[in-house]
Design a protein around this motif. Sequence first.
Motif, short mmCIF file in Angstrom:
data_model
loop_
_atom_site.label_atom_id
_atom_site.label_comp_id
_atom_site.label_asym_id
_atom_site.label_seq_id
_atom_site.Cartn_x
_atom_site.Cartn_y
_atom_site.Cartn_z
N LYS A 103 75.06 3.40 15.95
CA LYS A 103 75.02 2.04 15.40
C LYS A 103 75.91 1.88 14.17
O LYS A 103 76.64 0.89 14.03
N GLU A 104 75.86 2.88 13.28
CA GLU A 104 76.63 2.79 12.04
C GLU A 104 78.13 2.68 12.33
O GLU A 104 78.83 1.85 11.74
N THR A 105 78.61 3.52 13.25
CA THR A 105 80.03 3.50 13.60
C THR A 105 80.41 2.14 14.19
O THR A 105 81.44 1.56 13.84
N ASN A 111 82.87 -4.79 11.78
CA ASN A 111 83.20 -5.54 10.55
C ASN A 111 84.70 -5.53 10.29
O ASN A 111 85.28 -6.54 9.90
N TYR A 112 85.31 -4.39 10.54
CA TYR A 112 86.76 -4.29 10.35
C TYR A 112 87.48 -5.27 11.27
O TYR A 112 88.35 -6.04 10.84
N GLU A 120 84.70 -13.07 9.98
CA GLU A 120 83.66 -12.35 9.24
C GLU A 120 82.30 -13.04 9.30
O GLU A 120 81.26 -12.40 9.31
N SER A 121 82.33 -14.38 9.33
CA SER A 121 81.05 -15.11 9.24
C SER A 121 80.37 -15.25 10.61
O SER A 121 79.36 -15.94 10.73
N TYR A 122 80.92 -14.60 11.63
CA TYR A 122 80.41 -14.81 12.99
C TYR A 122 79.43 -13.74 13.47
O TYR A 122 78.94 -13.81 14.60
N SER A 143 86.32 -4.33 23.85
CA SER A 143 87.16 -3.41 24.64
C SER A 143 87.82 -2.35 23.77
O SER A 143 88.24 -1.31 24.28
N ILE A 144 87.90 -2.59 22.47
CA ILE A 144 88.58 -1.60 21.60
C ILE A 144 87.61 -0.89 20.65
O ILE A 144 88.03 -0.05 19.87
N ILE A 145 86.32 -1.21 20.77
CA ILE A 145 85.35 -0.69 19.79
C ILE A 145 85.26 0.84 19.86
O ILE A 145 84.90 1.49 18.89
#
Length: 230
Positions: A103-105, A111-112, A120-122, A143-145
């Motif tokens: 979860k942390e990763t 966020n990045y 950011e606000s979404y 797809s890139i996470i």
Amino acid sequence: MLEVSHVKKNYGSLTAVNDLSFSIQPGEIFGLLGTNGAGKTTIFKMILGLLEPTAGQILFNGKKISYEDVDHIGYMIEERSLLVKLSVMELVLHYGALKGLDKETILERLNYWLKRFNMESYLDKKIKELSKGNQQKIQFITSIINNPKLLVLDEPFSGLDPINTQKFVEVIRDFQKQGTMIIFSTHQIDHVESFCEQLIVLEKGIPVLQGKISDIKKDFKRHNIRLIGD
Ligand code: ATP
């Protein structure tokens, strides 16, 4: 490396893809250009192991794609099936967990990416409340996470405005620099000209042109492919 060798796919009596061969090296961007029904989605589903080729084979780093490889592959396929009742955070946590991330990763990376896409606000917004373009960005982020080694993008730019198209291009280029193999489809030549090393032009499942854009450009007109300024 991704190696597609003499791949064919039949749906009953219809041959959707016929005798397709190409390979993609790490850090290479490969394009598939074709109109609707050319067979692009079928190719991606075979690469992802969702469909078995009728003939030929697809190897990912020398082996048939297996369940474990999925952790290293990112994909955005055109049948957009975002889970619309979820929030952005819930959706990306869901996809990230499927790729074996903690979860942390996932949250750190999410966020990045949200920052990079000015979203950011979404984080807590429901997917169904987002515009189509923003849904597409979130789908791209899913797809890139997992920082994929192979990124498969079916029509990633369709419906995007030029600014967001440019943003997607920048992110894809960043992955290219990290050595990711990237394959994407489009029906618009202006997306590929300055973008990918190699291109296949598909017509009804048949690769009619294939190679470096600089080499095959001279044959575009013959296939009714018009470059900007032509
Ligand atoms: P689009 O951009 O419209 O999705 P595409 O280039 O991705 O087009 P495919 O979806 O791969 O093309 O379809 C290639 C051909 O195979 C089309 O003629 C389509 O109708 C047919 N086809 C696709 N999926 C199936 C299926 N499950 N059963 C039968 N025919 C199919």
